[in-house]
Design a protein around this motif. Sequence first.
Motif, short mmCIF file in Angstrom:
data_model
loop_
_atom_site.label_atom_id
_atom_site.label_comp_id
_atom_site.label_asym_id
_atom_site.label_seq_id
_atom_site.Cartn_x
_atom_site.Cartn_y
_atom_site.Cartn_z
N VAL A 4 16.72 -9.33 11.93
CA VAL A 4 17.40 -8.15 11.34
C VAL A 4 18.07 -7.60 12.59
O VAL A 4 17.38 -7.18 13.63
CB VAL A 4 16.58 -7.03 10.69
CG1 VAL A 4 16.95 -5.83 10.61
CG2 VAL A 4 15.84 -7.71 9.44
N ARG A 7 16.75 -5.04 15.59
CA ARG A 7 15.10 -4.92 15.60
C ARG A 7 14.78 -5.86 16.73
O ARG A 7 15.08 -6.99 16.72
CB ARG A 7 14.53 -5.47 14.37
CG ARG A 7 13.29 -5.32 14.31
CD ARG A 7 12.59 -5.75 12.81
NE ARG A 7 11.00 -5.95 13.00
CZ ARG A 7 10.18 -6.42 12.18
NH1 ARG A 7 10.64 -7.06 11.13
NH2 ARG A 7 8.93 -6.55 12.37
N ALA A 43 13.85 -6.64 5.69
CA ALA A 43 14.43 -5.43 5.43
C ALA A 43 15.05 -5.17 4.09
O ALA A 43 14.89 -6.16 3.38
CB ALA A 43 15.99 -5.60 6.18
N ASP A 45 17.78 -2.77 1.21
CA ASP A 45 18.91 -1.68 1.42
C ASP A 45 18.71 -0.76 0.01
O ASP A 45 17.72 -0.99 -0.75
CB ASP A 45 20.09 -2.49 1.56
CG ASP A 45 20.64 -3.00 0.26
OD1 ASP A 45 20.16 -2.88 -0.96
OD2 ASP A 45 21.49 -4.04 0.45
N THR A 46 19.25 0.14 0.16
CA THR A 46 19.19 1.38 -0.85
C THR A 46 19.74 0.95 -2.17
O THR A 46 19.48 1.57 -3.11
CB THR A 46 19.79 2.49 -0.28
OG1 THR A 46 21.20 2.46 -0.11
CG2 THR A 46 18.93 3.34 0.94
N GLU A 78 12.56 1.70 9.88
CA GLU A 78 13.88 1.23 10.58
C GLU A 78 14.39 -0.02 10.04
O GLU A 78 15.32 -0.63 10.34
CB GLU A 78 13.42 1.01 12.34
CG GLU A 78 12.13 -0.19 12.41
CD GLU A 78 10.94 0.36 12.30
OE1 GLU A 78 10.10 -0.40 13.11
OE2 GLU A 78 10.72 1.73 12.05
N GLU A 79 13.72 -0.72 8.85
CA GLU A 79 14.38 -1.80 8.25
C GLU A 79 14.87 -1.34 6.94
O GLU A 79 15.12 -2.45 6.31
CB GLU A 79 12.86 -2.71 8.16
CG GLU A 79 12.26 -3.05 9.29
CD GLU A 79 11.04 -4.00 9.22
OE1 GLU A 79 10.69 -4.86 10.29
OE2 GLU A 79 10.47 -3.54 8.33
N ARG A 81 18.05 -0.05 5.06
CA ARG A 81 19.58 0.01 5.31
C ARG A 81 20.14 0.90 4.43
O ARG A 81 19.80 0.74 2.97
CB ARG A 81 20.16 -1.57 5.55
CG ARG A 81 19.72 -2.05 6.51
CD ARG A 81 20.57 -3.37 6.45
NE ARG A 81 20.02 -4.26 7.67
CZ ARG A 81 20.71 -5.40 7.81
NH1 ARG A 81 21.82 -5.86 7.30
NH2 ARG A 81 20.48 -6.10 8.91
N ASP A 82 21.30 1.64 4.53
CA ASP A 82 21.99 2.31 3.54
C ASP A 82 22.85 1.29 3.01
O ASP A 82 23.82 0.90 3.76
CB ASP A 82 22.60 3.30 4.32
CG ASP A 82 23.61 4.27 3.46
OD1 ASP A 82 23.95 3.60 2.41
OD2 ASP A 82 23.96 5.27 3.73
N ASP A 86 25.65 -0.48 5.18
CA ASP A 86 25.31 -1.78 5.72
C ASP A 86 24.56 -2.56 4.79
O ASP A 86 23.21 -2.85 4.88
CB ASP A 86 24.57 -1.47 6.89
CG ASP A 86 24.17 -2.56 7.73
OD1 ASP A 86 24.83 -3.75 7.78
OD2 ASP A 86 23.02 -2.81 8.54
N LEU A 88 22.63 -5.66 2.49
CA LEU A 88 22.30 -6.88 2.83
C LEU A 88 22.84 -7.69 1.92
O LEU A 88 23.65 -7.57 0.86
CB LEU A 88 20.66 -6.84 2.31
CG LEU A 88 19.79 -6.09 3.30
CD1 LEU A 88 18.39 -6.01 2.72
CD2 LEU A 88 19.90 -6.54 4.63
#
Length: 111
Positions: A4, A7, A43, A45-46, A78-79, A81-82, A86, A88
Amino acid sequence: MGRVPGRRRPAGTRPRAAPEPGGPTLPAEALADADVIVAPALAVDTAGGRLGQGGGWYDRALEHARPDALVVGVVFPEEVRDATVDPLPHEPHDRRVDAYATPQGWVPLTS
């Protein structure tokens, strides 16, 4: 897809596989009976995207999950993502997560 971006592994450490649990195992088809499925991730994402370790094992196993089963990705803060900034990558066979869990708690996602 293994790392990622952003990271970093602590100095002096090497990558290694997570320990596998002992005892009897169930086939992937057993996920059809699960109400909640916990899936590790590098990771999320949202929007519910999940980045695995690239082997596709969870993607293949999640094909057996019921559509109404809750899939929870497990990550560190920290893994996450918005997805609007950003996202995935997402393939047609990927099952999105319905929530993610961090050591601080869990966050349900809406589509």
